[in-house]
Motif scaffolding. Structure first.
Motif: not given
Length: 328
Positions: A199-209, A302-316
């Motif tokens: 998890f990461k954030s860039d608070p100086k961009g809070w007003n973009k969204v 999904f089957q046994r052994g499957d891998r899922v990468m999830m990447v999400i962005v948002g306000a903040g």
């Protein structure tokens, strides 16, 4: 270790298709919309006649017009997650919620959802707008397992069409309503294991969204699109290295902001089309529920052994990511 036992999702029945948006005479047509965001349909908790006659000029009136509350959609998604986990509301020892537009400043939305489900357990909100789901799993993964109950319910109710200005084509074409839920545990092994997270954030961009209380959703579209693509690609590369991914040995689920955004991320991160899972073209931008609802909709494939990468962005501005593996 963090295990995932079940996932659920819910989308309301009312459909906003591109023809409906064109009928509002706000400067869109199907080709214009597909060229820019790649979205055919969205779901909404609002009656279509309400949108047609008011353009949702007053978001506070939308609260009264909506056919579902966040508590109700949260309960629908949670029940599916519980059923898939083979559990009942009585098994839940903690409820965590978060998203972009909670219906109450206080109490915590998790409390309202818990009450709707009949869950008698502690409840609190942990949210970073659209990236909330990744943030929630990341922090729970690092909590003291001895201090947590066996089963934790995480719910992301995102009925954001209530705060969309339907006279503004820039945002009207994007949003759709969705709710997701998962059951996780720090102690009880389940069919899915969270291998790594960030998890990461860039608070100086809070007003973009932002969404001011009682107002419509606002964003600097060009800046947010650039941010979302750049940070998503960076997170994919980081997770590949940290989680020892080899090539395309994972399914990718990105932030369901729009299909053009996802296409750019996959191209730059060299993710093949057959490994890319999404639903934004049929359900719109589901906010914090977007990516986990894709995961839930694909639960049976999904089957046994499957891998899922999830990447999400948002306000903040904030962004989160994780790698999951089905182990049973």
């Amino acid at each position: 270790m963090l295990y995932l036992h079940g996932a659920g999702h819910f989308h309301p029945e009312n459909i906003i298709d591109n023809a409906f948006l064109e009928s509002l005479d706000i400067g869109t047509d199907t080709q214009w919309t597909l060229d820019r965001v790649g979205i055919h349909q969205r779901r909404t908790v609002l009656p279509l006649d309400y949108i047609r006659h008011t353009r949702n000029h007053n978001p506070q009136a939308a609260e009264e017009a909506a056919v579902y509350t966040n508590a109700r959609t949260g309960a629908h998604a949670a029940r599916l997650a519980l059923t898939r986990a083979g559990l009942t509301p009585d098994d839940v020892g903690l409820v965590v919620a978060g998203g972009c537009s909670p219906q109450y400043s206080t109490p915590a939305e998790a409390s309202v959802i818990a009450a709707e489900l009949g869950v008698d357990a502690p409840a609190f909100d942990l949210g970073t707008a659209c990236s909330s789901f990744g943030t929630q799993l990341h922090f729970i993964r690092h909590m003291d397992a001895a201090a947590l109950p066996d089963y934790i319910l995480i719910v992301n109710p995102e009925n954001n069409t209530r705060i969309v200005d339907y006279s503004d084509r820039r945002t009207a074409v994007l949003w759709g309503d969705a709710t997701s839920a998962v059951i996780v545990s720090r102690t009880v092994p389940g069919p899915w294991r969270l291998c790594c997270s960030d998890f990461k954030s860039d608070p100086k961009g809070w007003n973009k969204v932002h969404i001011k209380r009682g107002s419509h959703f606002q964003q600097d579209g060009a800046a947010v699109q650039k941010f979302a693509i750049t940070k998503s690609v960076s997170m994919v590369k980081g997770l590949r290295a940290r989680c020892n991914h080899q090539g395309d040995d994972f399914f990718f689920i990105g932030h369901q902001g729009n299909l053009r955004l996802l296409g750019s991320v996959c191209k730059r991160a060299e993710i093949h089309a057959d490994r890319h899972l999404f639903n934004v073209d049929r359900f719109g931008n589901g906010g914090a529920a977007g990516a986990p609802s894709v995961f839930s909709q694909n639960w049976e494939r999904f089957q046994r052994g499957d891998r899922v990468m999830m990447v999400i962005v948002g306000a903040g501005l904030a962004w989160s990511g994780m790698s999951l593996q089905r182990v049973a």
